[in-house]
Structures are given as structure tokens and as C-alpha cells.
Design a protein around this motif. Sequence first.
Motif, PDB file in Angstrom:
ATOM      1  N   UNK A   1       0.863  -1.177   0.000  1.00 40.52           N
ATOM      2  CA  UNK A   1       0.000   0.000   0.000  1.00 40.52           C
ATOM      3  C   UNK A   1       0.899   1.226   0.000  1.00 40.52           C
ATOM      4  N   UNK A   2       0.670   2.128  -0.936  1.00 44.18           N
ATOM      5  CA  UNK A   2       1.457   3.350  -1.030  1.00 44.18           C
ATOM      6  C   UNK A   2       0.550   4.530  -0.735  1.00 44.18           C
ATOM      7  N   UNK A   3       0.880   5.277   0.322  1.00 47.24           N
ATOM      8  CA  UNK A   3       0.118   6.465   0.710  1.00 47.24           C
ATOM      9  C   UNK A   3       0.828   7.693   0.150  1.00 47.24           C
TER      10      UNK A   3
ATOM     11  N   UNK B   1      -3.290  11.109   4.479  1.00 46.97           N
ATOM     12  CA  UNK B   1      -2.810  11.023   3.095  1.00 46.97           C
ATOM     13  C   UNK B   1      -3.925  11.467   2.161  1.00 46.97           C
ATOM     14  N   UNK B   2      -3.570  11.658   0.903  1.00 42.78           N
ATOM     15  CA  UNK B   2      -4.547  12.088  -0.096  1.00 42.78           C
ATOM     16  C   UNK B   2      -4.918  10.976  -1.073  1.00 42.78           C
ATOM     17  N   UNK B   3      -3.978  10.082  -1.337  1.00 42.15           N
ATOM     18  CA  UNK B   3      -4.199   8.979  -2.273  1.00 42.15           C
ATOM     19  C   UNK B   3      -3.634   7.703  -1.657  1.00 42.15           C
ATOM     20  N   UNK B   4      -4.343   6.599  -1.838  1.00 38.09           N
ATOM     21  CA  UNK B   4      -3.853   5.285  -1.412  1.00 38.09           C
ATOM     22  C   UNK B   4      -3.846   4.374  -2.635  1.00 38.09           C
TER      23      UNK B   4
ATOM     24  N   UNK C   1       3.229  15.999  -5.688  1.00 33.32           N
ATOM     25  CA  UNK C   1       3.516  14.997  -4.658  1.00 33.32           C
ATOM     26  C   UNK C   1       4.587  15.531  -3.720  1.00 33.32           C
ATOM     27  N   UNK C   2       4.281  15.526  -2.421  1.00 39.08           N
ATOM     28  CA  UNK C   2       5.236  16.022  -1.422  1.00 39.08           C
ATOM     29  C   UNK C   2       5.802  14.909  -0.550  1.00 39.08           C
ATOM     30  N   UNK C   3       5.078  13.783  -0.423  1.00 40.39           N
ATOM     31  CA  UNK C   3       5.569  12.695   0.427  1.00 40.39           C
ATOM     32  C   UNK C   3       4.861  11.401   0.065  1.00 40.39           C
ATOM     33  N   UNK C   4       5.548  10.281   0.302  1.00 45.17           N
ATOM     34  CA  UNK C   4       4.948   8.958   0.127  1.00 45.17           C
ATOM     35  C   UNK C   4       5.303   8.098   1.335  1.00 45.17           C
ATOM     36  N   UNK C   5       4.427   7.167   1.639  1.00 48.03           N
ATOM     37  CA  UNK C   5       4.676   6.189   2.699  1.00 48.03           C
ATOM     38  C   UNK C   5       4.272   4.824   2.169  1.00 48.03           C
TER      39      UNK C   5
END
Length: 219
Positions: free
Chosen positions: A136-138, A169-172, A197-201
Amino acid sequence: MTGNDGKPMVARPAVAQGETPGVVEGMADGQQSQESGRPQDAAESRRTKSLRPSSAGADGERTRRRSRRLPDATDEIIIGALADDARTGITEIAGMANVSRATAYNRIKRLTDDGVIRGYSVVADHARMGLGVTALVLISGSQPDWRANREVLSSYPEVEYCWYVVGSADIVLLVRVADTDQLRDLILTRLQALPGVTATQTLTVIDEVVHRPVVRPED
């Protein structure tokens, strides 16, 4: 004014040259009838029609109510049978739902027309297909850019699901790749390069415990 026989004469409107007497007389008679109140004039007729209840609105509301009807117990049996195996035959489905073949067929058609059943798909074992890593990428970032990024995210073959969410987050994204090298390339090279895009988790899945193709509401 009286005639030669002593009876009163009825005055007729003058007929101009080229006019048809019958038309003029008819107009005069019609005007006289309207003044006496017998015929209804056009304006009053329109007002009367506008006051009559329209059946179109009621029919439309009934149609909307029917389209909003939730699946009943029989529908859920049919949906469950198709979710377990989309190849299940109509005779077997009818037996499971305790209805006739025609009823089962009509129910499936209605559920499809109403958008409850959106399609029939294959449940694949992704690991056996060579896609051994699920994650899963947030994604967080500037929301004005998300509309432009929708088509880009939809074009990535690794993405199985994409949700726009409200929260931290804004998108998963649910992604499936062959290995961690491919996952790193997807995140660092492509996702983080998207506008806004400013960050991903990234959350790597280690075990898929539950996978229900259809979630049924509780009674």
C-alpha cells in the motif's frame, strides 16, 4: 330594423372584397359565443392544464425509488453464488435461491442493469503470476494536481486499486510488483516525480488474511 315580413333583421359584419363570407361569419359567431361564456379561451385553457397534476413527475419518482431499492435476501444469495464462482450456471443459482430459472435470470439482469453487479472477473494468485510483493502506497501532496494525475496513475500496470481519501494522506494505492527493486523504481522514479507529490509512505503486505470479493451488509 325590420324586414318586409315584419321580423327583425340580424346585422351581419360587412364582407370585404376577396374574403370568404363563411370564415367571417364563423369568427363573428365564435366571438359572440366567447362573450356568452360557452367556449373556453386559449389563455384560460392553458391555465387549466397547468393546474392539472402531472403524472411524469410521479412516475419518475417511482422509478428512482425502485432504482434505489437494496438487494433482498434472494438477491444476496444470487450475488454470493456468482461471487464464489462466476461460472455457476443459472439452474444451480435458481436452486440455491429457491426460485425458478426465469426468476433467477430476471434478477441477475435487474441487478446488472441497476449497477449492483458491475461485471464478472477472475480471482488470480498474484504470487504464482510472478508478482510476489504487494504494498500500500500512501501519497500526500497538493490537491489541485490530483485531477491531472488521475490518468497517469490509471496507466500504471502495477496499480490494482487507487483511492482518493480524506485523512493523513490524499491517495492510497494498492500495487503488486515482482520484487522490491521494482517497488523502489515505482515509488522513487515515477510516483514521487508526479506534480504536486510532497511525500509517500509505503506499507508492505506480509500476509493477506481476508479477501472478500463481495461484502454483504448485516441483517
